[in-house]
Design a protein around this motif. Structure first.
Motif, PDB file in Angstrom:
ATOM      1  N   THR A   4       0.830  -1.209   0.000  1.00 39.09           N
ATOM      2  CA  THR A   4       0.000   0.000   0.000  1.00 39.09           C
ATOM      3  C   THR A   4       0.862   1.256   0.000  1.00 39.09           C
ATOM      4  N   GLN A   5       1.989   1.220   0.705  1.00 38.29           N
ATOM      5  CA  GLN A   5       2.891   2.372   0.689  1.00 38.29           C
ATOM      6  C   GLN A   5       3.520   2.558  -0.682  1.00 38.29           C
ATOM      7  N   ALA A   6       3.888   1.457  -1.325  1.00 40.23           N
ATOM      8  CA  ALA A   6       4.462   1.540  -2.669  1.00 40.23           C
ATOM      9  C   ALA A   6       3.436   2.067  -3.663  1.00 40.23           C
ATOM     10  N   LEU A   7       2.193   1.637  -3.521  1.00 36.92           N
ATOM     11  CA  LEU A   7       1.132   2.119  -4.400  1.00 36.92           C
ATOM     12  C   LEU A   7       0.887   3.607  -4.182  1.00 36.92           C
ATOM     13  N   ALA A   8       0.863   4.056  -2.921  1.00 37.37           N
ATOM     14  CA  ALA A   8       0.654   5.468  -2.619  1.00 37.37           C
ATOM     15  C   ALA A   8       1.789   6.313  -3.186  1.00 37.37           C
ATOM     16  N   ARG A   9       3.018   5.818  -3.082  1.00 37.89           N
ATOM     17  CA  ARG A   9       4.169   6.546  -3.613  1.00 37.89           C
ATOM     18  C   ARG A   9       4.094   6.661  -5.138  1.00 37.89           C
ATOM     19  N   SER A  10       3.695   5.604  -5.804  1.00 44.17           N
ATOM     20  CA  SER A  10       3.603   5.649  -7.264  1.00 44.17           C
ATOM     21  C   SER A  10       2.463   6.562  -7.718  1.00 44.17           C
ATOM     22  N   VAL A  11       1.355   6.595  -6.951  1.00 49.70           N
ATOM     23  CA  VAL A  11       0.236   7.481  -7.290  1.00 49.70           C
ATOM     24  C   VAL A  11       0.656   8.938  -7.132  1.00 49.70           C
ATOM     25  N   ARG A  12       1.392   9.255  -6.049  1.00 51.82           N
ATOM     26  CA  ARG A  12       1.872  10.624  -5.860  1.00 51.82           C
ATOM     27  C   ARG A  12       2.833  11.031  -6.965  1.00 51.82           C
ATOM     28  N   GLY A  13       3.692  10.117  -7.372  1.00 50.88           N
ATOM     29  CA  GLY A  13       4.630  10.410  -8.458  1.00 50.88           C
ATOM     30  C   GLY A  13       3.910  10.656  -9.772  1.00 50.88           C
ATOM     31  N   ALA A  14       2.879   9.862 -10.043  1.00 49.27           N
ATOM     32  CA  ALA A  14       2.096  10.050 -11.270  1.00 49.27           C
ATOM     33  C   ALA A  14       1.331  11.368 -11.226  1.00 49.27           C
ATOM     34  N   ALA A  15       0.801  11.715 -10.060  1.00 51.94           N
ATOM     35  CA  ALA A  15       0.068  12.977  -9.928  1.00 51.94           C
ATOM     36  C   ALA A  15       0.999  14.163 -10.119  1.00 51.94           C
ATOM     37  N   ALA A  16       2.217  14.063  -9.603  1.00 53.07           N
ATOM     38  CA  ALA A  16       3.184  15.152  -9.769  1.00 53.07           C
ATOM     39  C   ALA A  16       3.575  15.310 -11.228  1.00 53.07           C
ATOM     40  N   LYS A  17       3.752  14.196 -11.940  1.00 59.52           N
ATOM     41  CA  LYS A  17       4.083  14.274 -13.362  1.00 59.52           C
ATOM     42  C   LYS A  17       2.926  14.854 -14.167  1.00 59.52           C
ATOM     43  N   CYS A  18       1.710  14.498 -13.794  1.00 60.86           N
ATOM     44  CA  CYS A  18       0.530  15.016 -14.483  1.00 60.86           C
ATOM     45  C   CYS A  18       0.390  16.525 -14.242  1.00 60.86           C
ATOM     46  N   ALA A  19       0.638  16.969 -13.012  1.00 61.36           N
ATOM     47  CA  ALA A  19       0.565  18.393 -12.701  1.00 61.36           C
ATOM     48  C   ALA A  19       1.646  19.161 -13.445  1.00 61.36           C
ATOM     49  N   LEU A  20       2.835  18.602 -13.566  1.00 61.50           N
ATOM     50  CA  LEU A  20       3.913  19.253 -14.304  1.00 61.50           C
ATOM     51  C   LEU A  20       3.571  19.371 -15.784  1.00 61.50           C
ATOM     52  N   ALA A  21       3.015  18.326 -16.354  1.00 57.19           N
ATOM     53  CA  ALA A  21       2.621  18.360 -17.765  1.00 57.19           C
ATOM     54  C   ALA A  21       1.499  19.363 -17.997  1.00 57.19           C
ATOM     55  N   ALA A  22       0.536  19.425 -17.088  1.00 57.07           N
ATOM     56  CA  ALA A  22      -0.569  20.378 -17.232  1.00 57.07           C
ATOM     57  C   ALA A  22      -0.075  21.813 -17.139  1.00 57.07           C
ATOM     58  N   SER A  23       0.838  22.086 -16.218  1.00 56.48           N
ATOM     59  CA  SER A  23       1.355  23.456 -16.103  1.00 56.48           C
ATOM     60  C   SER A  23       2.184  23.833 -17.324  1.00 56.48           C
ATOM     61  N   ALA A  24       2.902  22.890 -17.904  1.00 53.39           N
ATOM     62  CA  ALA A  24       3.662  23.171 -19.125  1.00 53.39           C
ATOM     63  C   ALA A  24       2.728  23.485 -20.286  1.00 53.39           C
ATOM     64  N   LEU A  25       1.637  22.735 -20.411  1.00 53.13           N
ATOM     65  CA  LEU A  25       0.681  22.998 -21.484  1.00 53.13           C
ATOM     66  C   LEU A  25      -0.028  24.335 -21.304  1.00 53.13           C
ATOM     67  N   LEU A  26      -0.368  24.672 -20.076  1.00 50.12           N
ATOM     68  CA  LEU A  26      -1.016  25.954 -19.822  1.00 50.12           C
ATOM     69  C   LEU A  26      -0.091  27.119 -20.120  1.00 50.12           C
ATOM     70  N   SER A  27       1.187  26.993 -19.795  1.00 57.07           N
ATOM     71  CA  SER A  27       2.114  28.086 -20.090  1.00 57.07           C
ATOM     72  C   SER A  27       2.322  28.224 -21.592  1.00 57.07           C
ATOM     73  N   LEU A  28       2.306  27.132 -22.337  1.00 58.39           N
ATOM     74  CA  LEU A  28       2.412  27.216 -23.797  1.00 58.39           C
ATOM     75  C   LEU A  28       1.161  27.826 -24.409  1.00 58.39           C
ATOM     76  N   ALA A  29       0.016  27.538 -23.836  1.00 61.46           N
ATOM     77  CA  ALA A  29      -1.226  28.120 -24.344  1.00 61.46           C
ATOM     78  C   ALA A  29      -1.245  29.628 -24.126  1.00 61.46           C
ATOM     79  N   GLY A  30      -0.625  30.100 -23.069  1.00 61.59           N
ATOM     80  CA  GLY A  30      -0.565  31.534 -22.815  1.00 61.59           C
ATOM     81  C   GLY A  30       0.321  32.274 -23.792  1.00 61.59           C
ATOM     82  N   LEU A  31       1.262  31.594 -24.396  1.00 59.44           N
ATOM     83  CA  LEU A  31       2.165  32.242 -25.344  1.00 59.44           C
ATOM     84  C   LEU A  31       1.524  32.501 -26.700  1.00 59.44           C
ATOM     85  N   THR A  32       0.381  31.910 -26.971  1.00 58.48           N
ATOM     86  CA  THR A  32      -0.258  32.132 -28.263  1.00 58.48           C
ATOM     87  C   THR A  32      -0.782  33.548 -28.403  1.00 58.48           C
TER      88      THR A  32
END
Length: 101
Positions: A4-32
């Motif tokens: 369960t700890q390993a699963l929680a750690r992997s979920v947090r890592g996936a959420a952090a990667k998803c948040a990083l990708a979303a912020s990168a896409l939003l910053s690119l959308a602002g440059l248009t």
């Protein structure tokens, strides 16, 4: 470490990667919004259109002031410290919307 700890750690890592990708896409959308900057050619030199609109707004407001004094309306227009900046802003924004948008 249990599963369960390993699963929680992997979920947090996936959420952090998803948040990083979303912020990168939003910053690119602002440059248009930077792809088009309207500029006006005046005597071979390019000026931003908003400067031209502001200068015309000040000139129209100066003309309105002359008309207000000729027609003796300055007594009725008592908050002049508020009136003239608002008139400049109104004329400038109207010119911008009509001619450049």
């Amino acid at each position: 470490m249990n599963s369960t700890q390993a699963l929680a750690r992997s979920v947090r890592g996936a959420a952090a990667k998803c948040a990083l990708a979303a912020s990168a896409l939003l910053s690119l959308a602002g440059l248009t919004g930077c792809s088009f900057s309207p500029s006006v050619n005046i005597l071979g030199s390019y000026f931003p259109a908003w400067i031209l609109c502001c200068v015309i707004g000040v000139a129209v407001t100066a003309g309105a002031h002359l008309l207000f004094t000729r027609w003796k309306l300055l007594d009725q227009l008592w908050p002049t410290a508020l009136l003239y900046p608002c008139l400049i802003c109104f004329v400038s924004c109207t010119l911008w919307l009509v001619f450049f948008r």
